[in-house]
Design a protein around this motif. Structure first.
Motif, PDB file in Angstrom:
ATOM      1  N   ILE A  89     -11.704   3.107  -8.433  1.00  0.00           N
ATOM      2  CA  ILE A  89     -11.813   1.907  -7.592  1.00  0.00           C
ATOM      3  C   ILE A  89     -12.866   1.019  -8.239  1.00  0.00           C
ATOM      4  CG2 ILE A  89     -12.297   0.984  -5.298  1.00  0.00           C
ATOM      5  CD1 ILE A  89     -11.627   3.730  -4.147  1.00  0.00           C
TER       6      ILE A  89
ATOM      7  N   TRP B 294      -1.571  -0.778 -10.106  1.00  0.00           N
ATOM      8  CA  TRP B 294      -2.838  -1.287  -9.589  1.00  0.00           C
ATOM      9  C   TRP B 294      -2.588  -1.997  -8.264  1.00  0.00           C
ATOM     10  CZ3 TRP B 294      -5.237  -4.269 -14.375  1.00  0.00           C
ATOM     11  CH2 TRP B 294      -5.470  -3.346 -15.410  1.00  0.00           C
TER      12      TRP B 294
ATOM     13  N   TYR C   6      -7.730  -1.001  -7.140  1.00  0.00           N
ATOM     14  CA  TYR C   6      -7.467   0.424  -7.006  1.00  0.00           C
ATOM     15  C   TYR C   6      -6.475   0.805  -8.109  1.00  0.00           C
ATOM     16  CZ  TYR C   6      -9.585  -0.067  -2.371  1.00  0.00           C
ATOM     17  OH  TYR C   6     -10.452  -0.334  -1.344  1.00  0.00           O
TER      18      TYR C   6
ATOM     19  N   LEU D 258      -4.924   8.412  -7.462  1.00  0.00           N
ATOM     20  CA  LEU D 258      -5.966   7.410  -7.624  1.00  0.00           C
ATOM     21  C   LEU D 258      -6.943   7.851  -8.705  1.00  0.00           C
ATOM     22  CD1 LEU D 258      -7.261   4.757  -6.489  1.00  0.00           C
ATOM     23  CD2 LEU D 258      -8.594   6.231  -4.959  1.00  0.00           C
TER      24      LEU D 258
ATOM     25  N   ARG E  87       0.805  -1.221   0.000  1.00  0.00           N
ATOM     26  CA  ARG E  87       0.000   0.000   0.000  1.00  0.00           C
ATOM     27  C   ARG E  87       0.837   1.270   0.000  1.00  0.00           C
ATOM     28  NH1 ARG E  87      -4.469  -1.517   4.708  1.00  0.00           N
ATOM     29  NH2 ARG E  87      -5.711  -3.019   3.491  1.00  0.00           N
TER      30      ARG E  87
END
Length: 206
Positions: free
Chosen positions: A179, A149, A163, A176, A133
């Motif tokens: 989603i 991704w 994501y 981002l 993450r």
């Protein structure tokens, strides 16, 4: 003769973990250190060992690899669990990556250059949440990988949630852009549509 270990398992001999040099390991060392577990990564000069893979993790990689291979344009190739040498101290191994087909150098190849990689995908595991993450996407972005991704497991359905991030070249950081639940549909880095509910189906089966 084998000797019983403290947990009751029998070991032929005690494994000696490699002792790191004072300045830490380098990316090229991964090809030379004997006896490393499969899929060992290098993050900031330290070796990172992988825990046994879950069924969810393996099925996500299979779905994404097969889908991307089917839909990628001819000048791109797709591989899973191959390393990217970001710099001398970082050689992570994305779960799936899309790269320029001319970056293939032969059957003994063990890594790709970041400038050849178009997309890196990480499927998050319980033991790798922080790396997947935060640490690895930050390093991919700094190395100039344009798309990233991150795949998580939906707690209720057990299905993948993807994501999607795109690189801002000015800041060398990811933003981002979407989603996706149930179905992933994007136009960049190329037109891709993936039925995420098919994660538990065998390829070619309804």
């Amino acid at each position: 003769m084998s000797a019983a270990s403290g947990n009751g398992l029998e070991d032929e001999s005690a494994y000696r973990w490699p002792i790191p040099p004072a300045e830490g390991w380098t990316a090229d060392d991964l090809d030379r250190i004997p006896g490393l577990p499969p899929h060992t990564e290098l993050i900031d000069g330290s070796l990172v060992f992988m825990r046994p893979q879950t069924a969810f993790h393996g099925r996500c990689m299979r779905l994404l690899e097969n889908s991307l291979l089917e839909q990628a344009p001819p000048h791109l190739d797709v591989m899973r669990e191959m390393a990217v040498k970001l710099d001398s101290k970082n050689r992570p191994e994305p779960d799936v990556l899309v790269f320029q087909i001319e970056a293939n150098t032969g059957p003994q190849q063990t890594w790709y250059k970041p400038e050849d990689v178009l997309l890196a995908v990480e499927v998050v595991s319980p033991d790798s949440r922080e790396r997947d993450r935060e640490v690895k996407p930050r390093k991919y972005a700094q190395a100039g990988v344009p798309h990233f991704w991150r795949v998580e497991q939906d707690a209720e359905k057990g299905l993948p949630v993807v994501y999607v991030f795109e690189l801002d070249p000015a800041t060398k950081s990811y933003g981002l852009t979407g989603i996706f639940h149930d179905r992933l549909k994007v136009s960049s880095p190329f037109d891709v549509e993936i039925d995420l509910t098919a994660v538990n189906r065998r390829p070619g089966r309804p």
